[in-house]
Scaffold this motif. Structure first.
Motif, PDB file in Angstrom:
ATOM      1  N   UNK A   1      34.176  42.791  28.394  1.00  0.00           N
ATOM      2  CA  UNK A   1      34.638  41.412  28.503  1.00  0.00           C
ATOM      3  C   UNK A   1      36.037  41.375  29.087  1.00  0.00           C
ATOM      4  N   UNK A   2      36.260  40.461  30.011  1.00  0.00           N
ATOM      5  CA  UNK A   2      37.542  40.340  30.691  1.00  0.00           C
ATOM      6  C   UNK A   2      38.036  38.894  30.626  1.00  0.00           C
ATOM      7  N   UNK A   3      39.352  38.744  30.643  1.00  0.00           N
ATOM      8  CA  UNK A   3      39.930  37.428  30.882  1.00  0.00           C
ATOM      9  C   UNK A   3      40.041  37.223  32.387  1.00  0.00           C
ATOM     10  N   UNK A   4      39.822  35.997  32.827  1.00  0.00           N
ATOM     11  CA  UNK A   4      39.954  35.639  34.239  1.00  0.00           C
ATOM     12  C   UNK A   4      41.215  34.806  34.397  1.00  0.00           C
ATOM     13  N   UNK A   5      42.095  35.262  35.274  1.00  0.00           N
ATOM     14  CA  UNK A   5      43.366  34.586  35.493  1.00  0.00           C
ATOM     15  C   UNK A   5      43.385  33.951  36.881  1.00  0.00           C
ATOM     16  N   UNK A   6      43.686  32.671  36.912  1.00  0.00           N
ATOM     17  CA  UNK A   6      43.727  31.936  38.179  1.00  0.00           C
ATOM     18  C   UNK A   6      45.155  31.944  38.717  1.00  0.00           C
ATOM     19  N   UNK A   7      45.362  32.292  39.995  1.00  0.00           N
ATOM     20  CA  UNK A   7      46.726  32.369  40.536  1.00  0.00           C
ATOM     21  C   UNK A   7      47.422  31.016  40.508  1.00  0.00           C
ATOM     22  N   UNK A   8      48.722  31.076  40.260  1.00  0.00           N
ATOM     23  CA  UNK A   8      49.501  29.852  40.261  1.00  0.00           C
ATOM     24  C   UNK A   8      49.724  29.322  41.669  1.00  0.00           C
ATOM     25  N   UNK A   9      49.950  28.036  41.775  1.00  0.00           N
ATOM     26  CA  UNK A   9      50.161  27.414  43.079  1.00  0.00           C
ATOM     27  C   UNK A   9      51.540  27.764  43.632  1.00  0.00           C
TER      28      UNK A   9
ATOM     29  N   UNK B   1      36.354  28.886  37.275  1.00  0.00           N
ATOM     30  CA  UNK B   1      36.610  30.224  37.807  1.00  0.00           C
ATOM     31  C   UNK B   1      36.411  30.182  39.312  1.00  0.00           C
ATOM     32  N   UNK B   2      37.380  30.715  40.053  1.00  0.00           N
ATOM     33  CA  UNK B   2      37.354  30.625  41.508  1.00  0.00           C
ATOM     34  C   UNK B   2      37.330  32.002  42.151  1.00  0.00           C
ATOM     35  N   UNK B   3      36.992  32.046  43.436  1.00  0.00           N
ATOM     36  CA  UNK B   3      36.991  33.279  44.196  1.00  0.00           C
ATOM     37  C   UNK B   3      38.397  33.870  44.232  1.00  0.00           C
ATOM     38  N   UNK B   4      38.486  35.174  44.005  1.00  0.00           N
ATOM     39  CA  UNK B   4      39.768  35.844  44.068  1.00  0.00           C
ATOM     40  C   UNK B   4      40.517  35.843  42.760  1.00  0.00           C
ATOM     41  N   UNK B   5      40.029  35.160  41.722  1.00  0.00           N
ATOM     42  CA  UNK B   5      40.705  35.189  40.433  1.00  0.00           C
ATOM     43  C   UNK B   5      40.780  36.623  39.917  1.00  0.00           C
TER      44      UNK B   5
ATOM     45  N   UNK C   1      41.104  44.169  40.395  1.00  0.00           N
ATOM     46  CA  UNK C   1      39.825  43.690  39.867  1.00  0.00           C
ATOM     47  C   UNK C   1      39.757  42.181  40.058  1.00  0.00           C
ATOM     48  N   UNK C   2      38.764  41.735  40.806  1.00  0.00           N
ATOM     49  CA  UNK C   2      38.695  40.330  41.183  1.00  0.00           C
ATOM     50  C   UNK C   2      37.281  39.767  41.067  1.00  0.00           C
ATOM     51  N   UNK C   3      37.215  38.465  41.023  1.00  0.00           N
ATOM     52  CA  UNK C   3      35.953  37.749  41.214  1.00  0.00           C
ATOM     53  C   UNK C   3      35.738  37.647  42.715  1.00  0.00           C
ATOM     54  N   UNK C   4      34.639  38.207  43.216  1.00  0.00           N
ATOM     55  CA  UNK C   4      34.435  38.244  44.664  1.00  0.00           C
ATOM     56  C   UNK C   4      33.299  37.347  45.143  1.00  0.00           C
ATOM     57  N   UNK C   5      32.489  36.843  44.230  1.00  0.00           N
ATOM     58  CA  UNK C   5      31.413  35.934  44.630  1.00  0.00           C
ATOM     59  C   UNK C   5      30.928  35.207  43.390  1.00  0.00           C
TER      60      UNK C   5
ATOM     61  N   UNK D   1      27.580  32.333  42.009  1.00  0.00           N
ATOM     62  CA  UNK D   1      26.268  31.814  42.367  1.00  0.00           C
ATOM     63  C   UNK D   1      26.167  30.313  42.127  1.00  0.00           C
ATOM     64  N   UNK D   2      25.325  29.700  42.934  1.00  0.00           N
ATOM     65  CA  UNK D   2      24.923  28.317  42.727  1.00  0.00           C
ATOM     66  C   UNK D   2      26.101  27.346  42.677  1.00  0.00           C
ATOM     67  N   UNK D   3      27.095  27.582  43.518  1.00  0.00           N
ATOM     68  CA  UNK D   3      28.237  26.672  43.582  1.00  0.00           C
ATOM     69  C   UNK D   3      28.964  26.898  44.897  1.00  0.00           C
ATOM     70  N   UNK D   4      29.775  25.940  45.288  1.00  0.00           N
ATOM     71  CA  UNK D   4      30.508  26.039  46.543  1.00  0.00           C
ATOM     72  C   UNK D   4      31.963  26.454  46.339  1.00  0.00           C
ATOM     73  N   UNK D   5      32.634  25.866  45.340  1.00  0.00           N
ATOM     74  CA  UNK D   5      34.071  26.081  45.197  1.00  0.00           C
ATOM     75  C   UNK D   5      34.461  26.844  43.936  1.00  0.00           C
ATOM     76  N   UNK D   6      33.720  26.671  42.838  1.00  0.00           N
ATOM     77  CA  UNK D   6      34.081  27.314  41.580  1.00  0.00           C
ATOM     78  C   UNK D   6      32.888  27.242  40.633  1.00  0.00           C
TER      79      UNK D   6
END
Length: 374
Positions: free
Chosen positions: A306-314, A364-368, A273-277, A279-284
């Motif tokens: 409701x979901x938590x969004x987790x950003x991948x670690x570097x 929040x970023x793409x693929x989170x 389950x991911x963020x795939x798109x 709106x109204x922004x370029x990077x996040x």
């Protein structure tokens, strides 16, 4: 005039002791709060509860609350601490106005009323505009348009739609399906419309190149059936753009969205389950912006979840473990993922959902990745 429903807000947040384990009051809650115009139920709950998406559970434990959405500007909530946490009401004349919503629906009109996501093959099979009266190149309001493969009764009204975006799952390893908009595949007269969704492409990641999850179509006009046949004649009633050959025809959706939303945790979170798109922004994106998720009704998703969004670690170099004098040639290690924010689903389709970023501590970023909202 004091209305009985002034107690609705307190009803949402009462029985703190019963739900202490799940819906605790925040340590920094104020002593009282007066509901203001522009508030949302989520925003108010976030002021008092550590987990604002649990307010429906608290409401359900209070049968005296007839409708948690009927909360108005001017209602007052007081908190006191006599023998432990307790909520009290201060009667006050309510200011006139509409009940506050769970989320700001007025800001989501485009996503609630003007767009739909359909199976991509289904879009190709829809009835389509084949021509215009007097051999015109485009259709404008008040003119007849000619539609093929339409089964309709005279007087029936239709929505005219145009493909605007193809949603694809997040899959870094699958490059079998090239990226493209289905609008290009219908025919060369069906130009795409402006889409609010942005997709990101990098050399090291391939967002938007996974499995086809559906095609978004945007409503650009309405028409009424005048005559039926192999080629049906429709009168163009209104439009936001010129109508082109190849534009598709759909039944009008009289109730495209829910009027009320009840935030709640899902029973489970589907794999990948991911963020795939977004709106109204370029990077996040951040709070009160819209994102598209790679899960939908066929995955058990429903409005209000409701979901938590987790950003991948570097991924960084481990200089100590690398045993190399060149840091860029050392061993790499991936840091743990980090919490970015919460999103709440407000519209669902078969394999795609629209969600609103409700709160967060980082963009929040793409693929989170999506997880349970804990």
């Amino acid at each position: 005039m004091i209305r009985k429903s002034i107690g609705l807000l307190a009803g949402m947040l009462v029985t703190v002791a019963v739900y202490a384990a799940g819906a605790q009051l925040r340590s920094d809650h104020p002593d009282s709060y007066t509901v203001r115009k522009g508030d949302t139920l989520w925003g108010i709950s976030a002021r008092f509860l550590s987990k604002p998406w649990l307010w429906p559970e608290i409401w359900q434990a209070n049968p005296q609350v007839q409708n948690p959405h009927l909360i108005y500007p001017g209602d007052v909530l007081n908190l006191s601490f006599i023998n432990g946490p307790r909520l009290g009401l201060q009667p006050r004349v309510r200011a006139e106005g509409e009940a506050i919503p769970a989320i700001p629906l007025s800001a989501l009109r485009m996503f609630l009323k003007e767009t739909r996501v359909l199976n991509s093959d289904e879009v190709k099979q829809l009835p389509y505009v084949v021509g215009f009266e007097e051999a015109r190149l485009r259709g404008t309001v008040g003119q007849n348009i000619y539609v093929r493969n339409l089964k309709a009764d005279p007087g029936q009204r239709w929505a005219i739609v145009r493909p605007s975006h193809t949603f694809r799952g997040f899959n870094e390893d699958d490059h079998s399906e090239p990226y493209g908009l289905v609008g290009h595949e219908l025919d060369n007269e069906a130009s795409i419309v402006t889409t609010p969704w942005r997709e990101e492409f990098r050399n090291d990641h391939h967002y938007g190149r996974g499995k086809d999850l559906g095609t978004e179509v945007t409503v650009i006009g309405t028409a009424e059936t005048l005559r039926t046949g192999d080629i049906s004649t429709l009168l163009l009633l209104d439009s936001t753009l010129e109508i082109h050959k190849g534009d598709r025809i759909l039944p009008i959706d009289d109730k495209p969205y829910d009027a009320y939303y009840y935030p709640h945790a899902p029973k489970a979170v589907p794999d990948n389950s991911r963020v795939i798109a977004f709106s109204d922004a370029m990077d996040s994106v951040g709070q009160m912006q819209v994102v598209a998720l790679s899960i939908g009704a066929k995955d058990g998703v429903e409005n209000g979840q409701t979901y938590s969004v987790m950003h991948p670690g570097e991924t960084i170099n481990d200089d100590v473990a690398s045993d190399s004098w060149r840091r860029d040639m050392g061993k790499s290690v991936t840091l743990p993922e980090e919490f970015a924010g919460h999103v709440m689903v407000f519209r669902t389709f078969d394999r795609v959902s629209y969600a609103l970023v409700m709160d967060g501590i980082k963009p929040v970023s793409m693929g989170d990745r999506l997880t349970m909202p804990e």
